[in-house]
Design an enzyme around this catalytic site. Structure first.
Site, short mmCIF file in Angstrom:
data_model
loop_
_atom_site.label_atom_id
_atom_site.label_comp_id
_atom_site.label_asym_id
_atom_site.label_seq_id
_atom_site.Cartn_x
_atom_site.Cartn_y
_atom_site.Cartn_z
N PRO A 253 0.84 -1.21 0.00
CA PRO A 253 0.00 0.00 0.00
C PRO A 253 0.87 1.25 0.00
O PRO A 253 1.84 1.35 0.75
CB PRO A 253 -0.80 -0.13 1.31
CG PRO A 253 0.01 -1.05 2.16
CD PRO A 253 0.69 -2.00 1.23
N CYS B 123 1.48 3.75 9.87
CA CYS B 123 1.47 5.14 9.40
C CYS B 123 2.10 6.06 10.45
O CYS B 123 1.64 6.10 11.59
CB CYS B 123 0.03 5.60 9.10
SG CYS B 123 -0.05 7.31 8.51
#
Length: 238
Positions: free
Chosen positions: A73, A156
């Site tokens: 991703p 993240c």
């Protein structure tokens, strides 16, 4: 057994054209190598078929989708068009862009904007962030029949992840219990596997222990971004 068979076939091909004890010609060698490669591919496929599908040892025993070649991703790079382009060049498994589970569960417009797929866009992993087990489950159930796995983002490092308390900011020991509740809630209630993506903890042994906890809680596949999470203001420190 597979290796023995490969050696046996290689010897057979070495004997091609060796009439009168002479060495095989270059033409014969090329022919041999071509047939040998095809033979090895065929045997590899046969061997993989014999193994059967791999599966998670957790309560969610759904078989893992093919994942030898994965498109990781990427922010701004995991949309449908790019996924389809990469599949054309041999990618097995793709992820959606990171989606906020709270917005996805509550906002139809957000779902329409963020989640796009196609019948040939498989196998596909829905990539979510969040910090509430029930909200995460609600969001995952909305795409459960359209994807092959769901992924919990624990990697993240951006400032928005700090302010929203998700991603790599759930890696602190004070949040490990919450993370395990999220993973186990998804694993127990979904028909598809649960994946996780993490960054390194400050200590290697702590990282390994955390990975084992994730596995025990129901994580079927774990991706490790081998950098530290940094800080909210200097995420590149990781």
């Amino acid at each position: 057994k597979l290796k023995r068979e490969k050696r046996k076939r290689a010897q057979e091909f070495d004997n091609m054209g060796e009439e009168g004890g002479g060495k095989p010609s270059n033409k014969t060698k090329k022919k041999r190598n071509k047939k040998l490669k095809k033979s090895h591919r065929d045997m590899t496929v046969e061997g993989e078929k014999g193994k059967g599908p791999s599966s998670s040892s957790s309560s969610n025993s759904s078989a893992l989708p093919p994942h030898r070649r994965i498109l990781a991703p990427m922010v701004g790079g995991s949309e449908l068009a790019f996924r389809m382009l990469c599949r054309r060049y041999g990618v097995d498994l793709c992820y959606t862009p990171m989606m906020y589970s709270s917005k996805f569960a509550a906002d139809a417009k957000y779902r329409e904007e963020m989640f796009h797929t196609h019948p040939e866009d498989r196998p596909l992993v829905a990539h979510f962030c969040g910090n509430d087990p029930e909200v995460m489950l609600k969001a995952c159930r909305m795409v459960e029949d359209k994807v092959d796995a769901v992924d919990l983002n624990l990697g993240c490092p951006q400032r928005i992840a700090y302010s929203g308390h998700f991603g790599s900011y759930l890696l602190g020991k004070e949040d490990h219990g919450l993370v395990m509740r999220i993973v186990s809630t998804l694993s127990r209630n979904l028909k598809i596997p649960v994946f996780c993506k993490i960054r390194l903890l400050d200590d290697l042994d702590d990282t390994i222990a955390f990975c084992k906890q994730l596995e025990s809680s129901g994580c079927s596949l774990l991706a490790v971004h081998a950098r530290y999470r940094g800080t909210a203001t200097r995420r590149r420190d990781g």
